[in-house]
Design a protein around this motif. Structure first.
Motif, PDB file in Angstrom:
ATOM      1  N   GLY A 130       0.783  -1.222   0.000  1.00  0.00           N
ATOM      2  CA  GLY A 130       0.000   0.000   0.000  1.00  0.00           C
ATOM      3  C   GLY A 130       0.819   1.278   0.000  1.00  0.00           C
ATOM      4  N   SER A 131       2.128   1.165  -0.159  1.00  0.00           N
ATOM      5  CA  SER A 131       3.004   2.335  -0.136  1.00  0.00           C
ATOM      6  C   SER A 131       3.871   2.337  -1.380  1.00  0.00           C
ATOM      7  N   GLU A 132       4.513   3.474  -1.628  1.00  0.00           N
ATOM      8  CA  GLU A 132       5.414   3.597  -2.780  1.00  0.00           C
ATOM      9  C   GLU A 132       6.814   3.879  -2.269  1.00  0.00           C
ATOM     10  N   LEU A 133       7.730   2.961  -2.544  1.00  0.00           N
ATOM     11  CA  LEU A 133       9.130   3.151  -2.199  1.00  0.00           C
ATOM     12  C   LEU A 133       9.889   3.359  -3.494  1.00  0.00           C
ATOM     13  N   ARG A 134      10.414   4.553  -3.663  1.00  0.00           N
ATOM     14  CA  ARG A 134      11.058   4.891  -4.931  1.00  0.00           C
ATOM     15  C   ARG A 134      12.481   4.357  -4.992  1.00  0.00           C
ATOM     16  N   ILE A 135      13.153   4.533  -6.127  1.00  0.00           N
ATOM     17  CA  ILE A 135      14.443   3.908  -6.419  1.00  0.00           C
ATOM     18  C   ILE A 135      15.422   4.107  -5.267  1.00  0.00           C
ATOM     19  N   ASN A 136      16.047   3.002  -4.867  1.00  0.00           N
ATOM     20  CA  ASN A 136      17.077   3.001  -3.824  1.00  0.00           C
ATOM     21  C   ASN A 136      16.572   3.497  -2.479  1.00  0.00           C
ATOM     22  N   SER A 137      15.287   3.435  -2.264  1.00  0.00           N
ATOM     23  CA  SER A 137      14.770   3.735  -0.930  1.00  0.00           C
ATOM     24  C   SER A 137      14.753   2.443  -0.114  1.00  0.00           C
ATOM     25  N   VAL A 138      14.681   2.594   1.213  1.00  0.00           N
ATOM     26  CA  VAL A 138      14.760   1.437   2.103  1.00  0.00           C
ATOM     27  C   VAL A 138      13.697   1.566   3.186  1.00  0.00           C
ATOM     28  N   LEU A 139      12.981   0.480   3.424  1.00  0.00           N
ATOM     29  CA  LEU A 139      12.131   0.368   4.602  1.00  0.00           C
ATOM     30  C   LEU A 139      12.864  -0.538   5.573  1.00  0.00           C
ATOM     31  N   HIS A 140      13.287   0.022   6.700  1.00  0.00           N
ATOM     32  CA  HIS A 140      14.147  -0.696   7.643  1.00  0.00           C
ATOM     33  C   HIS A 140      13.388  -1.824   8.330  1.00  0.00           C
ATOM     34  N   VAL A 141      14.120  -2.853   8.722  1.00  0.00           N
ATOM     35  CA  VAL A 141      13.551  -3.990   9.421  1.00  0.00           C
ATOM     36  C   VAL A 141      12.767  -3.525  10.645  1.00  0.00           C
ATOM     37  N   ASN A 142      11.662  -4.205  10.922  1.00  0.00           N
ATOM     38  CA  ASN A 142      10.798  -3.945  12.085  1.00  0.00           C
ATOM     39  C   ASN A 142      10.135  -2.574  12.046  1.00  0.00           C
ATOM     40  N   SER A 143      10.120  -1.927  10.877  1.00  0.00           N
ATOM     41  CA  SER A 143       9.471  -0.631  10.733  1.00  0.00           C
ATOM     42  C   SER A 143       8.086  -0.806  10.117  1.00  0.00           C
ATOM     43  N   ILE A 144       7.212   0.126  10.403  1.00  0.00           N
ATOM     44  CA  ILE A 144       5.845   0.075   9.880  1.00  0.00           C
ATOM     45  C   ILE A 144       5.596   1.349   9.085  1.00  0.00           C
ATOM     46  N   LEU A 145       5.383   1.187   7.786  1.00  0.00           N
ATOM     47  CA  LEU A 145       5.141   2.320   6.907  1.00  0.00           C
ATOM     48  C   LEU A 145       3.628   2.448   6.708  1.00  0.00           C
ATOM     49  N   PRO A 146       3.035   3.572   7.100  1.00  0.00           N
ATOM     50  CA  PRO A 146       1.582   3.714   6.984  1.00  0.00           C
ATOM     51  C   PRO A 146       1.107   3.588   5.540  1.00  0.00           C
ATOM     52  N   PRO A 147      -0.108   3.109   5.333  1.00  0.00           N
ATOM     53  CA  PRO A 147      -0.655   2.986   3.974  1.00  0.00           C
ATOM     54  C   PRO A 147      -0.614   4.320   3.241  1.00  0.00           C
ATOM     55  N   GLY A 148      -0.286   4.256   1.958  1.00  0.00           N
ATOM     56  CA  GLY A 148      -0.280   5.449   1.123  1.00  0.00           C
ATOM     57  C   GLY A 148       0.952   6.318   1.249  1.00  0.00           C
ATOM     58  N   SER A 149       1.934   5.873   2.029  1.00  0.00           N
ATOM     59  CA  SER A 149       3.158   6.659   2.200  1.00  0.00           C
ATOM     60  C   SER A 149       4.017   6.614   0.943  1.00  0.00           C
ATOM     61  N   VAL A 150       4.817   7.659   0.743  1.00  0.00           N
ATOM     62  CA  VAL A 150       5.785   7.705  -0.346  1.00  0.00           C
ATOM     63  C   VAL A 150       7.153   7.955   0.269  1.00  0.00           C
ATOM     64  N   VAL A 151       8.113   7.047  -0.020  1.00  0.00           N
ATOM     65  CA  VAL A 151       9.488   7.225   0.435  1.00  0.00           C
ATOM     66  C   VAL A 151      10.282   7.714  -0.776  1.00  0.00           C
ATOM     67  N   PRO A 152      10.813   8.936  -0.742  1.00  0.00           N
ATOM     68  CA  PRO A 152      11.491   9.501  -1.919  1.00  0.00           C
ATOM     69  C   PRO A 152      12.751   8.726  -2.304  1.00  0.00           C
ATOM     70  N   ILE A 153      13.254   9.010  -3.490  1.00  0.00           N
ATOM     71  CA  ILE A 153      14.452   8.350  -4.010  1.00  0.00           C
ATOM     72  C   ILE A 153      15.598   8.492  -3.011  1.00  0.00           C
ATOM     73  N   GLY A 154      16.172   7.339  -2.634  1.00  0.00           N
ATOM     74  CA  GLY A 154      17.348   7.326  -1.770  1.00  0.00           C
ATOM     75  C   GLY A 154      17.074   7.569  -0.298  1.00  0.00           C
ATOM     76  N   TRP A 155      15.820   7.776   0.106  1.00  0.00           N
ATOM     77  CA  TRP A 155      15.497   8.031   1.509  1.00  0.00           C
ATOM     78  C   TRP A 155      15.295   6.717   2.253  1.00  0.00           C
ATOM     79  N   ILE A 156      15.245   6.813   3.573  1.00  0.00           N
ATOM     80  CA  ILE A 156      15.070   5.647   4.437  1.00  0.00           C
ATOM     81  C   ILE A 156      13.870   5.889   5.338  1.00  0.00           C
ATOM     82  N   ALA A 157      13.005   4.874   5.432  1.00  0.00           N
ATOM     83  CA  ALA A 157      11.886   4.913   6.368  1.00  0.00           C
ATOM     84  C   ALA A 157      12.198   3.948   7.503  1.00  0.00           C
ATOM     85  N   ALA A 158      12.112   4.439   8.733  1.00  0.00           N
ATOM     86  CA  ALA A 158      12.440   3.595   9.886  1.00  0.00           C
ATOM     87  C   ALA A 158      11.600   4.000  11.081  1.00  0.00           C
ATOM     88  N   GLY A 159      11.194   2.993  11.846  1.00  0.00           N
ATOM     89  CA  GLY A 159      10.480   3.263  13.085  1.00  0.00           C
ATOM     90  C   GLY A 159       9.164   2.522  13.189  1.00  0.00           C
TER      91      GLY A 159
END
Length: 202
Positions: free
Chosen positions: A105-134
């Motif tokens: 339900g989310s968009e992770l753009r090129i070279n983005s990372v969703l870190h282990v044990n993290s929860i990305l809310p539905p509809g989120s966008v992680v920009p190119i090269g960014w990291i989502a964690a927490g």
């Protein structure tokens, strides 16, 4: 699959494991207890690829040697799934992570990372090269925000989750454990497409 290329053949020690669907092409030399998993490609089309001991190349990774830039991988290194190593030198005890992980339900753009044990809310966008964690809700971190990221990241227990070890365990110990774990594949056997002759088709 081992492929001779321009008279060069892969060198695989008896202690190593290469999955039947992996490809080693040309001047590829594996170290002791190396593990090359399904779909990985190590190709030395115009430059050698050489790994150290207790190296694990995960599923669908690509490792390519170049004439002026051979790939030299040290001891106790993990090349993550879908990682791309091109004409690089990697020192001992390095973890090369996967480039991107898609969250439902989310968009992770090129070279983005969703870190282990993290929860990305539905509809989120992680920009190119960014990291989502927490957790319970991931925060977004731009490249260069290492200190801010670490405040969140250290609580997510990557070493415990990925390897079952406490933070601070040396990469040599981690990779020795990983090599032992993947040694289970040494007893794998490729099954024919033919049905089991002992089974009944009635």
């Amino acid at each position: 699959m081992l492929i001779e290329h321009r008279g060069q053949r892969p060198v695989v020690p008896a202690s190593a494991y290469v999955a039947p669907t992996a490809v080693l092409c040309g001047a590829v030399t594996l170290g002791e207890h190396a593990r090359v998993l399904h779909g990985a490609v190590l190709t030395a089309e115009d430059g050698e690829v050489r790994t150290g001991d207790n190296v694990v190349v995960m599923e669908n990774a690509l490792v390519r040697g170049r004439r002026r830039h051979p790939v030299l991988i040290g001891n106790a290194v993990l090349i993550g799934p879908h990682a791309h190593v091109n004409g690089a030198r990697i020192e001992d005890e390095v973890f090369v992570a996967t480039g991107a992980v898609a969250g439902a339900g989310s968009e992770l753009r090129i070279n983005s990372v969703l870190h282990v044990n993290s929860i990305l809310p539905p509809g989120s966008v992680v920009p190119i090269g960014w990291i989502a964690a927490g957790a319970p809700e991931a925060k977004l971190f731009a490249p260069g925000q290492h200190d801010e990221l670490w405040e969140v990241q250290r609580e997510l227990d990557f070493p415990g989750t990925a390897y079952g070890v406490p933070r601070g365990t040396s990469m040599r110990d981690i990779m020795a454990r990983q090599a032992d774990h993947f040694a289970a594949h040494l007893d794998d056997r490729v099954l024919d497409d033919d049905p089991d002759p002992n089974s009944s088709t009635d």
